[in-house]
Design an enzyme around this catalytic site. Structure first.
Site, PDB file in Angstrom:
ATOM      1  N   ALA A   1       0.831  -1.209   0.000  1.00 56.33           N
ATOM      2  CA  ALA A   1       0.000   0.000   0.000  1.00 56.33           C
ATOM      3  C   ALA A   1       0.862   1.254   0.000  1.00 56.33           C
ATOM      4  O   ALA A   1       0.565   2.226  -0.705  1.00 56.33           O
ATOM      5  CB  ALA A   1      -0.933   0.002   1.209  1.00 56.33           C
ATOM      6  N   GLU A   2       1.950   1.237   0.778  1.00 54.02           N
ATOM      7  CA  GLU A   2       2.845   2.395   0.804  1.00 54.02           C
ATOM      8  C   GLU A   2       3.505   2.589  -0.557  1.00 54.02           C
ATOM      9  O   GLU A   2       3.639   3.717  -1.038  1.00 54.02           O
ATOM     10  CB  GLU A   2       3.907   2.240   1.886  1.00 54.02           C
ATOM     11  CG  GLU A   2       4.779   3.480   2.003  1.00 54.02           C
ATOM     12  CD  GLU A   2       5.695   3.455   3.213  1.00 54.02           C
ATOM     13  OE1 GLU A   2       6.309   4.501   3.470  1.00 54.02           O
ATOM     14  OE2 GLU A   2       5.813   2.410   3.885  1.00 54.02           O
ATOM     15  N   ALA A   3       3.890   1.502  -1.199  1.00 48.62           N
ATOM     16  CA  ALA A   3       4.495   1.612  -2.530  1.00 48.62           C
ATOM     17  C   ALA A   3       3.508   2.214  -3.527  1.00 48.62           C
ATOM     18  O   ALA A   3       3.821   3.174  -4.231  1.00 48.62           O
ATOM     19  CB  ALA A   3       4.969   0.245  -3.011  1.00 48.62           C
TER      20      ALA A   3
END
Length: 132
Positions: free
Chosen positions: A54-56
């Site tokens: 999700a952060e990527a």
């Protein structure tokens, strides 16, 4: 002259996790990832894998937007709520903007299973920086 939009390039962790890019634009970034290979010891999708992907995806969305105004982006905050998990199949990760500013962006990242059921909701904030 308009800036050209940055194109997503997978990093080492993204490749190890089996991430595939489906769509990339300022309005929406979509990727998929298999559950198998990203599970914790109880056989469930690892919460850390969910947060990492999700952060990527949220950061890629921020960098695509930043590139349109001649900047780049770095993550400064990420938070997640895990609603349920998965044991098999694949997940879809979709980032959409909540706010696109001159100094900060905020994106919502939804992780869902193959049936479209929400597994995790993530919010990520990125700081926009001048390119060096």
């Amino acid at each position: 002259m308009a800036e050209s939009l940055w194109k997503i390039q997978l990093g080492e962790l993204d490749e190890k996790m089996g991430v595939q890019i489906v769509e990339e634009s300022i309005e929406r970034v979509v990727a998929t990832m298999p559950v198998v290979g990203n599970r914790q010891s109880f056989g469930l999708l690892h919460g850390g894998a969910s947060l990492a992907v999700a952060e990527a995806v949220g950061s890629w969305a921020a960098v695509i937007y930043a590139s349109s105004i001649g900047k780049t982006a770095v993550g400064v905050d990420v938070s997640a709520t895990h609603h349920q998990s998965a044991r098999e199949g694949s997940i879809t990760i979709t980032a959409t903007p909540l706010q696109l500013g001159r100094a900060l962006t905020s994106h919502q990242v939804l992780i869902s299973n193959e049936a479209g059921k929400r597994l995790c909701t993530v919010r990520i904030t990125n700081l926009l920086l001048e390119k060096k």
